[in-house]
Motif scaffolding. Structure first.
Motif, PDB file in Angstrom:
ATOM      1  N   GLY A 149       0.991   0.736 -11.702  1.00 23.66           N
ATOM      2  CA  GLY A 149       0.456   0.608 -10.354  1.00 23.66           C
ATOM      3  C   GLY A 149      -1.045   0.874 -10.318  1.00 23.66           C
ATOM      4  O   GLY A 149      -1.632   1.400 -11.263  1.00 23.66           O
ATOM      5  N   ARG A 150      -1.633   0.520  -9.216  1.00 23.63           N
ATOM      6  CA  ARG A 150      -3.071   0.698  -9.017  1.00 23.63           C
ATOM      7  C   ARG A 150      -3.362   2.179  -8.789  1.00 23.63           C
ATOM      8  O   ARG A 150      -2.701   2.838  -8.000  1.00 23.63           O
ATOM      9  CB  ARG A 150      -3.432  -0.163  -7.805  1.00 23.63           C
ATOM     10  CG  ARG A 150      -4.754  -0.020  -7.223  1.00 23.63           C
ATOM     11  CD  ARG A 150      -4.946  -1.058  -6.102  1.00 23.63           C
ATOM     12  NE  ARG A 150      -3.941  -0.998  -5.050  1.00 23.63           N
ATOM     13  CZ  ARG A 150      -4.127  -0.391  -3.882  1.00 23.63           C
ATOM     14  NH1 ARG A 150      -5.265   0.208  -3.628  1.00 23.63           N
ATOM     15  NH2 ARG A 150      -3.182  -0.381  -2.974  1.00 23.63           N
ATOM     16  N   LYS A 151      -4.371   2.710  -9.493  1.00 26.43           N
ATOM     17  CA  LYS A 151      -4.745   4.119  -9.353  1.00 26.43           C
ATOM     18  C   LYS A 151      -6.051   4.218  -8.575  1.00 26.43           C
ATOM     19  O   LYS A 151      -7.017   3.536  -8.878  1.00 26.43           O
ATOM     20  CB  LYS A 151      -4.896   4.788 -10.713  1.00 26.43           C
ATOM     21  CG  LYS A 151      -3.567   4.986 -11.414  1.00 26.43           C
ATOM     22  CD  LYS A 151      -3.735   5.873 -12.622  1.00 26.43           C
ATOM     23  CE  LYS A 151      -2.409   6.112 -13.276  1.00 26.43           C
ATOM     24  NZ  LYS A 151      -1.916   7.437 -13.078  1.00 26.43           N
ATOM     25  N   VAL A 152      -6.050   5.094  -7.578  1.00 27.63           N
ATOM     26  CA  VAL A 152      -7.228   5.308  -6.733  1.00 27.63           C
ATOM     27  C   VAL A 152      -7.562   6.791  -6.766  1.00 27.63           C
ATOM     28  O   VAL A 152      -6.678   7.646  -6.601  1.00 27.63           O
ATOM     29  CB  VAL A 152      -6.942   4.855  -5.273  1.00 27.63           C
ATOM     30  CG1 VAL A 152      -8.115   5.165  -4.371  1.00 27.63           C
ATOM     31  CG2 VAL A 152      -6.606   3.375  -5.235  1.00 27.63           C
TER      32      VAL A 152
ATOM     33  N   ASP B   2       0.800  -1.230   0.000  1.00 25.47           N
ATOM     34  CA  ASP B   2       0.000   0.000   0.000  1.00 25.47           C
ATOM     35  C   ASP B   2       0.829   1.275   0.000  1.00 25.47           C
ATOM     36  O   ASP B   2       0.324   2.331   0.372  1.00 25.47           O
ATOM     37  CB  ASP B   2      -0.947   0.000   1.209  1.00 25.47           C
ATOM     38  CG  ASP B   2      -2.049  -1.035   1.057  1.00 25.47           C
ATOM     39  OD1 ASP B   2      -2.523  -1.214  -0.081  1.00 25.47           O
ATOM     40  OD2 ASP B   2      -2.415  -1.659   2.068  1.00 25.47           O
ATOM     41  N   THR B   3       2.077   1.195  -0.433  1.00 23.94           N
ATOM     42  CA  THR B   3       2.884   2.408  -0.479  1.00 23.94           C
ATOM     43  C   THR B   3       2.523   3.242  -1.697  1.00 23.94           C
ATOM     44  O   THR B   3       2.082   2.734  -2.723  1.00 23.94           O
ATOM     45  CB  THR B   3       4.395   2.097  -0.504  1.00 23.94           C
ATOM     46  OG1 THR B   3       4.685   1.305  -1.651  1.00 23.94           O
ATOM     47  CG2 THR B   3       4.839   1.377   0.751  1.00 23.94           C
TER      48      THR B   3
ATOM     49  N   THR C 286      -1.332   7.000  -7.341  1.00 22.25           N
ATOM     50  CA  THR C 286      -0.800   5.746  -7.876  1.00 22.25           C
ATOM     51  C   THR C 286      -0.109   4.979  -6.759  1.00 22.25           C
ATOM     52  O   THR C 286       0.847   5.460  -6.159  1.00 22.25           O
ATOM     53  CB  THR C 286       0.194   6.009  -9.022  1.00 22.25           C
ATOM     54  OG1 THR C 286      -0.455   6.784 -10.027  1.00 22.25           O
ATOM     55  CG2 THR C 286       0.689   4.715  -9.626  1.00 22.25           C
ATOM     56  N   TYR C 287      -0.631   3.790  -6.486  1.00 26.37           N
ATOM     57  CA  TYR C 287      -0.053   2.902  -5.478  1.00 26.37           C
ATOM     58  C   TYR C 287       0.878   1.902  -6.149  1.00 26.37           C
ATOM     59  O   TYR C 287       0.967   1.829  -7.368  1.00 26.37           O
ATOM     60  CB  TYR C 287      -1.174   2.164  -4.730  1.00 26.37           C
ATOM     61  CG  TYR C 287      -1.920   3.051  -3.764  1.00 26.37           C
ATOM     62  CD1 TYR C 287      -1.541   3.118  -2.434  1.00 26.37           C
ATOM     63  CD2 TYR C 287      -2.992   3.814  -4.187  1.00 26.37           C
ATOM     64  CE1 TYR C 287      -2.223   3.934  -1.543  1.00 26.37           C
ATOM     65  CE2 TYR C 287      -3.686   4.633  -3.313  1.00 26.37           C
ATOM     66  CZ  TYR C 287      -3.298   4.686  -1.990  1.00 26.37           C
ATOM     67  OH  TYR C 287      -3.966   5.501  -1.110  1.00 26.37           O
ATOM     68  N   SER C 288       1.561   1.108  -5.347  1.00 28.81           N
ATOM     69  CA  SER C 288       2.481   0.106  -5.892  1.00 28.81           C
ATOM     70  C   SER C 288       1.720  -0.914  -6.743  1.00 28.81           C
ATOM     71  O   SER C 288       0.507  -1.067  -6.621  1.00 28.81           O
ATOM     72  CB  SER C 288       3.208  -0.620  -4.756  1.00 28.81           C
ATOM     73  OG  SER C 288       2.325  -1.459  -4.065  1.00 28.81           O
ATOM     74  N   ASN C 289       2.470  -1.608  -7.584  1.00 29.29           N
ATOM     75  CA  ASN C 289       1.868  -2.623  -8.454  1.00 29.29           C
ATOM     76  C   ASN C 289       1.951  -4.023  -7.839  1.00 29.29           C
ATOM     77  O   ASN C 289       1.818  -5.019  -8.538  1.00 29.29           O
ATOM     78  CB  ASN C 289       2.529  -2.606  -9.836  1.00 29.29           C
ATOM     79  CG  ASN C 289       4.000  -2.964  -9.783  1.00 29.29           C
ATOM     80  OD1 ASN C 289       4.584  -3.088  -8.715  1.00 29.29           O
ATOM     81  ND2 ASN C 289       4.603  -3.110 -10.943  1.00 29.29           N
TER      82      ASN C 289
END
Length: 149
Positions: free
Chosen positions: A88-91, A32-33, A106-109
């Protein structure tokens, strides 16, 4: 093949799986970084194994035959640790300090499910190789005891 080569082969696998477990732990710690020291999101790392030929003394050989004409045994080593280049995952969270102009963070992948599978696989391989070494040790001790009478 000498029984002692078993320790070299399994030892190389234990060392390689130990490195793999360390990489998995690093990946899981960064699920979750948002940004690392360089300001970029953390990228998952994957271990790449390579087969290596070992000579009679357990050292890496060039694939040559030993003095008795037997081809050297094979072990394993970590040849590289690669970064996963997937995005990475975008929220959407416009209030987050790391949000971009559109309000996305953008979180880590890192995929925690894949990492847990890697951890279980690596842990079992590590345990199996320890068991191989324990079995070889037990066989060698029983062989020594045969002469005692």
């Amino acid at each position: 093949m000498s029984m002692f080569k078993v320790f070299d082969i399994s030892g190389s696998a234990v060392s390689a799986q130990s490195q793999r477990l360390n990489v998995v732990a690093s990946n899981l710690a960064n699920v979750d970084t948002v940004a690392g020291p360089d300001g970029q999101p953390y990228k998952a790392r994957q271990v790449v194994f390579q087969t290596v030929l070992m000579d009679a003394s357990g050292n890496v050989s060039g694939g040559r035959q030993t003095d008795d004409g037997v081809t050297a045994s094979a072990g394993v080593r970590v040849s590289n640790i690669q970064e996963d280049q997937t995005a990475g995952r975008k929220v959407h969270d416009p209030s987050h300090p790391q949000a971009d102009a559109q309000g996305y963070v953008t979180y880590s992948n890192v995929n925690p499910v894949e990492e847990m599978v890697n951890m279980i696989s690596s842990s079992r391989s590590y345990q199996n190789n320890i068991e191989v070494m324990n079995t070889a040790k037990s066989l060698l001790l029983k062989t020594l005891q045969m002469g005692q009478g």
